[in-house]
Design a protein around this motif. Structure first.
Motif, PDB file in Angstrom:
ATOM      1  N   GLY A   1      84.311  39.931  51.732  1.00  0.00           N
ATOM      2  CA  GLY A   1      84.597  40.805  52.868  1.00  0.00           C
ATOM      3  C   GLY A   1      83.541  40.610  53.939  1.00  0.00           C
ATOM      4  N   THR A   2      82.831  41.686  54.269  1.00  0.00           N
ATOM      5  CA  THR A   2      81.777  41.589  55.276  1.00  0.00           C
ATOM      6  C   THR A   2      80.388  41.667  54.642  1.00  0.00           C
ATOM      7  N   SER A   3      80.281  41.207  53.378  1.00  0.00           N
ATOM      8  CA  SER A   3      79.015  41.241  52.642  1.00  0.00           C
ATOM      9  C   SER A   3      78.706  39.879  52.035  1.00  0.00           C
ATOM     10  N   PHE A   4      77.442  39.669  51.679  1.00  0.00           N
ATOM     11  CA  PHE A   4      77.052  38.488  50.926  1.00  0.00           C
ATOM     12  C   PHE A   4      77.521  38.653  49.488  1.00  0.00           C
ATOM     13  N   ALA A   5      78.008  37.611  48.900  1.00  0.00           N
ATOM     14  CA  ALA A   5      78.386  37.613  47.477  1.00  0.00           C
ATOM     15  C   ALA A   5      77.253  36.944  46.715  1.00  0.00           C
ATOM     16  N   VAL A   6      76.711  37.660  45.722  1.00  0.00           N
ATOM     17  CA  VAL A   6      75.619  37.127  44.908  1.00  0.00           C
ATOM     18  C   VAL A   6      75.977  37.265  43.437  1.00  0.00           C
ATOM     19  N   PRO A   7      75.423  36.412  42.589  1.00  0.00           N
ATOM     20  CA  PRO A   7      75.721  36.533  41.169  1.00  0.00           C
ATOM     21  C   PRO A   7      75.155  37.817  40.589  1.00  0.00           C
ATOM     22  N   LYS A   8      75.866  38.398  39.659  1.00  0.00           N
ATOM     23  CA  LYS A   8      75.430  39.605  38.992  1.00  0.00           C
ATOM     24  C   LYS A   8      74.316  39.230  38.016  1.00  0.00           C
ATOM     25  N   ILE A   9      73.159  39.912  38.103  1.00  0.00           N
ATOM     26  CA  ILE A   9      72.052  39.588  37.207  1.00  0.00           C
ATOM     27  C   ILE A   9      71.681  40.770  36.314  1.00  0.00           C
ATOM     28  N   ILE A  10      72.209  41.941  36.575  1.00  0.00           N
ATOM     29  CA  ILE A  10      71.927  43.119  35.767  1.00  0.00           C
ATOM     30  C   ILE A  10      73.226  43.597  35.138  1.00  0.00           C
ATOM     31  N   GLU A  11      73.169  43.817  33.855  1.00  0.00           N
ATOM     32  CA  GLU A  11      74.382  44.281  33.158  1.00  0.00           C
ATOM     33  C   GLU A  11      74.590  45.756  33.377  1.00  0.00           C
TER      34      GLU A  11
END
Length: 95
Positions: free
Chosen positions: A85-95
């Motif tokens: 959308g209008t945000s950066f997509a980053v990998p999830k690092i915290i469960e």
């Protein structure tokens, strides 16, 4: 004030430091000097001293906050490797 080697080891463990016996002795001496300096400062009568946010009494050198239009999302995300959308997509690092 004289710090024990056990106290130095405790401080080192809190800081996640692994010290050699020589370093423990050196840091004991250095930490003693720091604590002695703090003890000297604590002896001062500062009851009449006004709290300050800066060491100098100069007026604020910071600019005044001004509301301005922000960067459009398209321009801000132009070089993003991944978007959502209008945000950066980053990998999830915290469960």
């Amino acid at each position: 004030m004289k710090l024990t080697i056990e106290q130095v080891r405790h401080v080192a463990s809190l800081a996640r430091l692994s010290l050699t016996p020589e370093e423990e002795q050196r840091y004991a001496t250095q930490l003693d000097a720091v604590l002695d300096a703090v003890a000297q400062l604590q002896e001062l009568d500062v009851s009449g001293v006004e709290p300050t946010s800066h060491a100098t009494l100069a007026s604020s050198l910071l600019r005044e906050d001004v509301t301005r239009p922000s960067l459009p999302p398209e321009k801000g995300l132009a070089n993003a490797p991944a978007k959502m959308g209008t945000s950066f997509a980053v990998p999830k690092i915290i469960e």
